[in-house]
Design a protein around this motif. Structure first.
Motif: not given
Length: 274
Positions: A147-150, A222-226, A210-214, A169-175
């Motif tokens: 959906m998004f563009t880096y 807890w499992l990480g998803y990027d 970098h940023a991702w979600v757990e 459009r944005g960066v890892c923080q936005d995603f």
């Protein structure tokens, strides 16, 4: 995988600054998925450095430079071994009912991830109670990736989530904030992770922290998803710490007297070998 990290933060001031105080979150965490071999924090000019563990268990360094200076260098060096991720067994969405009350801090709104109809806004269908939780989270990761563009020039650290939803459009923080907004509205405890990424050239977001979600999967952990790279957080992801959102884990922030309008330069290098 063994990863060697060098993270430099430099401030240049047109006039002398003094009593510069910086809060530094660059110390990789020790956990099942990674082993911290060594960590060194070097500061120029000479500084008073103390540390403590924050509410979420991350080590925070406090760097205080008393004397007048026109240049401040904070360099963090770390050696970390990362380990393969084991996959969770299938689990229905309904298993979350018994754990939500224990993780409310990762479900309630926060300043950068406010309450809102995020699943509908991002066009994500709400799963049913019998749908598989790990499969849904991986599918959501893929949906956001597509959906998004880096685009590092599209947003800043203060861009609201609603604005990113329009820009796409944005960066890892936005995603990451987008995925947090969706999962929390669906009752999935989810936290923001700050760290590093060894890309080898093929992954997005390796030029800075970098940023991702757990996400919490009952019975597994807890499992990480990027969503920036459409993958699980694996051996190429080095975790510093987690919180509710970016503000809880921002790498370096601080205040100073004098100095005028300073210039900031940040460089991150991650070297890895299998």
């Amino acid at each position: 995988m063994r990863c060697e990290i060098r993270h430099t933060t430099e401030y240049h001031y047109p006039k002398p600054a003094w009593d510069s105080f910086n809060q530094v979150r660059l110390h990789p965490i020790q956990e099942v998925r990674q082993t911290l071999r060594s960590f060194h924090l070097n500061v120029t000019p000479e500084a008073e450095v103390t540390s403590h563990k924050d509410y979420f268990g991350a080590i925070v360094h406090h760097v205080h430079v008393h004397e007048p200076h026109t240049h401040l260098l904070i360099e963090a060096q770390a050696l970390v071994d990362t380990h393969p991720v084991t996959l969770p067994l299938p689990a229905p969405m309904s298993v979350l009912r018994g754990v939500r009350s224990q993780h409310t801090e990762f479900l309630v709104p926060s300043p950068r991830v406010p309450a809102g109809p995020w699943p509908e806004l991002f066009g994500v269908a709400r799963p049913g109670p019998d749908d598989d939780l790990p499969a849904f989270l991986m599918s959501l990761t893929t949906t956001l990736y597509r959906m998004f563009t880096y685009d590092p020039k599209a947003t800043t650290v203060s861009t609201p989530l609603a604005e990113f939803a329009q820009l796409k459009r944005g960066v890892c923080q936005d995603f990451t904030h987008a995925m947090l907004g969706i999962t929390r509205q669906l009752g999935v405890p989810a936290r923001y992770v700050s760290g590093y990424l060894y890309s080898g050239g093929e992954m997005l977001g390796a030029e800075a922290t970098h940023a991702w979600v757990e996400c919490l999967i009952p019975g597994y952990g807890w499992l990480g998803y990027d969503p920036t790279n459409n993958c699980l957080a694996g051996e190429k992801h080095i975790k510093i710490g987690h919180g509710r959102e970016y503000s809880d884990v921002s790498p370096v922030r601080g205040t100073y007297y004098g100095g005028g309008q300073g210039k900031l330069d940040v460089a991150v290098h991650v070297y890895g070998e299998q």
